[in-house]
Design a protein around this motif. Structure first.
Motif, PDB file in Angstrom:
ATOM      1  N   VAL A  53       0.677  -1.378   0.119  1.00 26.10           N
ATOM      2  CA  VAL A  53       0.324  -0.026   0.226  1.00 26.10           C
ATOM      3  C   VAL A  53       1.119   1.079  -0.378  1.00 26.10           C
ATOM      4  CG1 VAL A  53      -2.442   1.577   1.573  1.00 26.10           C
ATOM      5  CG2 VAL A  53      -1.751  -1.335   1.133  1.00 26.10           C
ATOM      6  N   ASP A  54       0.114   2.029  -1.069  1.00 25.03           N
ATOM      7  CA  ASP A  54       1.212   3.584  -0.553  1.00 25.03           C
ATOM      8  C   ASP A  54       0.884   4.544  -0.006  1.00 25.03           C
ATOM      9  OD1 ASP A  54       2.205   5.869  -1.570  1.00 25.03           O
ATOM     10  OD2 ASP A  54       1.152   5.797  -3.005  1.00 25.03           O
ATOM     11  N   ALA A  55       1.424   4.141   1.489  1.00 24.96           N
ATOM     12  CA  ALA A  55       0.720   4.743   2.646  1.00 24.96           C
ATOM     13  C   ALA A  55       1.573   6.300   3.526  1.00 24.96           C
ATOM     14  CB  ALA A  55       0.707   3.384   3.812  1.00 24.96           C
ATOM     15  N   LEU A  56       1.446   6.901   3.844  1.00 23.12           N
ATOM     16  CA  LEU A  56       1.712   7.778   4.869  1.00 23.12           C
ATOM     17  C   LEU A  56       1.199   7.990   5.947  1.00 23.12           C
ATOM     18  CD1 LEU A  56       3.134  10.172   1.347  1.00 23.12           C
ATOM     19  CD2 LEU A  56       4.359   8.894   2.615  1.00 23.12           C
ATOM     20  N   PRO A  57       2.331   8.171   6.912  1.00 21.39           N
ATOM     21  CA  PRO A  57       1.837   8.253   8.573  1.00 21.39           C
ATOM     22  C   PRO A  57       0.903   9.590   8.294  1.00 21.39           C
ATOM     23  CG  PRO A  57       4.312   8.181   8.389  1.00 21.39           C
ATOM     24  CD  PRO A  57       3.643   7.791   7.156  1.00 21.39           C
ATOM     25  N   ILE A  58       0.927  10.304   9.098  1.00 21.77           N
ATOM     26  CA  ILE A  58       0.259  11.914   9.879  1.00 21.77           C
ATOM     27  C   ILE A  58      -0.081  11.654  10.928  1.00 21.77           C
ATOM     28  CG2 ILE A  58      -1.846  11.698   8.541  1.00 21.77           C
ATOM     29  CD1 ILE A  58      -1.321  14.431   7.530  1.00 21.77           C
ATOM     30  N   THR A  59       0.178  12.966  11.441  1.00 18.32           N
ATOM     31  CA  THR A  59       0.178  12.941  12.673  1.00 18.32           C
ATOM     32  C   THR A  59      -0.639  14.007  13.134  1.00 18.32           C
ATOM     33  OG1 THR A  59       2.750  12.908  13.962  1.00 18.32           O
ATOM     34  CG2 THR A  59       0.815  13.889  15.572  1.00 18.32           C
ATOM     35  N   LEU A  60      -2.126  13.656  13.461  1.00 20.10           N
ATOM     36  CA  LEU A  60      -3.791  13.391  12.764  1.00 20.10           C
ATOM     37  C   LEU A  60      -4.321  13.577  15.114  1.00 20.10           C
ATOM     38  CD1 LEU A  60      -5.766  14.635  10.340  1.00 20.10           C
ATOM     39  CD2 LEU A  60      -7.158  14.537  12.943  1.00 20.10           C
ATOM     40  N   ASP A  61      -4.159  14.815  15.857  1.00 24.33           N
ATOM     41  CA  ASP A  61      -5.225  14.377  17.119  1.00 24.33           C
ATOM     42  C   ASP A  61      -6.382  15.423  16.516  1.00 24.33           C
ATOM     43  OD1 ASP A  61      -6.116  15.111  19.021  1.00 24.33           O
ATOM     44  OD2 ASP A  61      -5.059  15.869  20.448  1.00 24.33           O
ATOM     45  N   VAL A  62      -7.826  15.006  16.795  1.00 26.31           N
ATOM     46  CA  VAL A  62      -8.985  15.150  15.972  1.00 26.31           C
ATOM     47  C   VAL A  62      -9.395  16.070  16.966  1.00 26.31           C
ATOM     48  CG1 VAL A  62      -9.492  13.520  14.371  1.00 26.31           C
ATOM     49  CG2 VAL A  62     -10.354  13.912  17.355  1.00 26.31           C
ATOM     50  N   THR A  63      -8.637  16.194  18.416  1.00 23.53           N
ATOM     51  CA  THR A  63      -9.039  17.142  19.266  1.00 23.53           C
ATOM     52  C   THR A  63      -8.743  18.027  19.717  1.00 23.53           C
ATOM     53  OG1 THR A  63      -8.062  17.085  21.282  1.00 23.53           O
ATOM     54  CG2 THR A  63     -10.197  15.190  20.603  1.00 23.53           C
ATOM     55  N   SER A  64      -8.157  18.560  18.873  1.00 27.65           N
ATOM     56  CA  SER A  64      -6.768  20.003  19.172  1.00 27.65           C
ATOM     57  C   SER A  64      -6.176  20.619  17.608  1.00 27.65           C
ATOM     58  CB  SER A  64      -5.495  19.349  19.209  1.00 27.65           C
ATOM     59  OG  SER A  64      -4.363  20.614  18.680  1.00 27.65           O
ATOM     60  N   ASP A  65      -7.633  22.280  17.857  1.00 26.42           N
ATOM     61  CA  ASP A  65      -6.930  22.944  16.336  1.00 26.42           C
ATOM     62  C   ASP A  65      -5.663  22.913  16.058  1.00 26.42           C
ATOM     63  OD1 ASP A  65      -9.832  23.676  16.477  1.00 26.42           O
ATOM     64  OD2 ASP A  65      -9.256  25.107  17.814  1.00 26.42           O
ATOM     65  N   ARG A  66      -4.544  23.135  16.648  1.00 28.38           N
ATOM     66  CA  ARG A  66      -3.406  23.541  16.396  1.00 28.38           C
ATOM     67  C   ARG A  66      -2.856  21.743  15.200  1.00 28.38           C
ATOM     68  NH1 ARG A  66       1.529  24.850  19.418  1.00 28.38           N
ATOM     69  NH2 ARG A  66       3.836  24.649  17.958  1.00 28.38           N
ATOM     70  N   SER A  67      -3.357  20.555  15.765  1.00 27.81           N
ATOM     71  CA  SER A  67      -2.875  19.299  15.771  1.00 27.81           C
ATOM     72  C   SER A  67      -3.711  19.021  14.188  1.00 27.81           C
ATOM     73  CB  SER A  67      -3.780  18.455  16.297  1.00 27.81           C
ATOM     74  OG  SER A  67      -3.036  17.452  15.801  1.00 27.81           O
ATOM     75  N   VAL A  68      -4.981  19.141  13.602  1.00 25.69           N
ATOM     76  CA  VAL A  68      -4.954  19.188  12.405  1.00 25.69           C
ATOM     77  C   VAL A  68      -5.161  20.326  11.641  1.00 25.69           C
ATOM     78  CG1 VAL A  68      -7.843  19.630  11.195  1.00 25.69           C
ATOM     79  CG2 VAL A  68      -7.663  18.787  13.716  1.00 25.69           C
ATOM     80  N   THR A  69      -4.580  22.104  12.125  1.00 24.04           N
ATOM     81  CA  THR A  69      -4.381  22.713  11.155  1.00 24.04           C
ATOM     82  C   THR A  69      -2.988  22.373  10.797  1.00 24.04           C
ATOM     83  OG1 THR A  69      -5.722  25.070  12.191  1.00 24.04           O
ATOM     84  CG2 THR A  69      -3.668  25.560  11.092  1.00 24.04           C
ATOM     85  N   GLU A  70      -1.853  22.128  11.176  1.00 19.81           N
ATOM     86  CA  GLU A  70      -0.778  21.499  11.487  1.00 19.81           C
ATOM     87  C   GLU A  70      -0.968  20.814  10.141  1.00 19.81           C
ATOM     88  OE1 GLU A  70       1.477  21.103  14.798  1.00 19.81           O
ATOM     89  OE2 GLU A  70       1.316  23.232  14.883  1.00 19.81           O
ATOM     90  N   ALA A  71      -1.463  19.726  10.326  1.00 20.50           N
ATOM     91  CA  ALA A  71      -1.966  18.515   9.310  1.00 20.50           C
ATOM     92  C   ALA A  71      -2.411  18.353   8.029  1.00 20.50           C
ATOM     93  CB  ALA A  71      -2.560  17.002  10.232  1.00 20.50           C
ATOM     94  N   ALA A  72      -3.555  19.147   8.046  1.00 17.73           N
ATOM     95  CA  ALA A  72      -3.659  19.983   6.914  1.00 17.73           C
ATOM     96  C   ALA A  72      -3.008  20.327   5.767  1.00 17.73           C
ATOM     97  CB  ALA A  72      -5.285  20.507   6.913  1.00 17.73           C
TER      98      ALA A  72
END
Length: 240
Positions: A53-72
């Motif tokens: 699978v062409d898979a890439l990890p991405i750190t994302l905490d759905v409860t954190s605005d900062r985490s989601v913004t940085e992931a995006a």
């Protein structure tokens, strides 16, 4: 930038989310394996990569605005968003949540992940999805979200879960409103009911995660003009 279609799956380091990622990867999608714990996300992505699978990890905490913004901000292209991350909240004997004794902090915690988290991630990813030719959003719901089933005395719906179940009903309602808001666009958004899945979430009671992932994968790969704003399981439409 990859020519492949790209899918982001939250809570993809294990269980249902992992199998959804694996299933989409098997269909040729580049899969972003989103996990709150970066080490677990990286481990899951490596396992998927070993399976082709062409898979890439991405750190994302759905409860954190900062985490989601940085992931995006790290994503260059997105065609599919699967909002899978979810929690049940603290339960009592028999895996129950008694509404008459429920701790409101438990309710707030479950809503923050299961509802606010979905809104937070969806809104952060919408600018990317709008640039896709055939964007799809799948919200992982549950049979306990169905008020029709919950109030039918002839249907076995399991223990009373006064924190978890209402969050999934809330999620279904949010899904409908997204569909209304996005009507006339090429974005299709639906809720998926995987049934009882044998993961650590359920104490490994239920059917295998790879079987339970089928509905979400189908909704994530709907053809243009497919349904939107609806609730599905393996057998078809689930009543609200």
């Amino acid at each position: 930038m990859s020519d492949k279609k790209t899918a982001l799956v939250t809570g993809a380091n294990k269980g249902l989310g992992y199998e959804i990622a694996a299933g989409l990867g098997a269909q040729g999608y580049r899969v972003l394996v989103a996990a709150r714990d970066s080490a677990r996300g990286e481990a899951a992505a490596k396992t998927l990569q070993a399976a082709g699978v062409d898979a890439l990890p991405i750190t994302l905490d759905v409860t954190s605005d900062r985490s989601v913004t940085e992931a995006a901000a790290t994503i260059d292209h997105l065609d599919v968003l699967v909002n899978n991350a979810g929690i049940s909240g603290e339960t009592g004997p028999g895996w129950a949540q008694d509404p008459t004794t429920l701790d409101l902090d438990v309710v707030r915690t479950v809503v923050d992940t299961n509802v606010y988290g979905v809104i937070r991630v969806t809104n952060a990813m919408l600018p990317l999805l709008r640039r896709s030719a055939s964007p799809r959003i799948v919200n992982i719901s549950s049979s306990v979200a169905s008020l029709t089933w919950q109030t039918d005395p002839n249907i076995e719906v399991g223990p009373i879960m006064a924190a978890y179940s209402p969050t999934k009903s809330y999620l279904n309602a949010v899904t409908v409103h997204y569909a209304r808001q996005l009507a006339g666009t090429n974005i299709l958004i639906n809720a998926a009911c995987p049934g009882l899945v044998a993961t650590d979430f359920t104490g490994f009671v239920g059917r295998p995660p790879h079987e339970a992932a089928a509905t979400a994968i189908r909704l994530a790969t709907l053809p243009d003009g497919g349904p939107t704003g609806a609730f599905f399981n393996d057998d078809g439409v689930v009543p609200w």
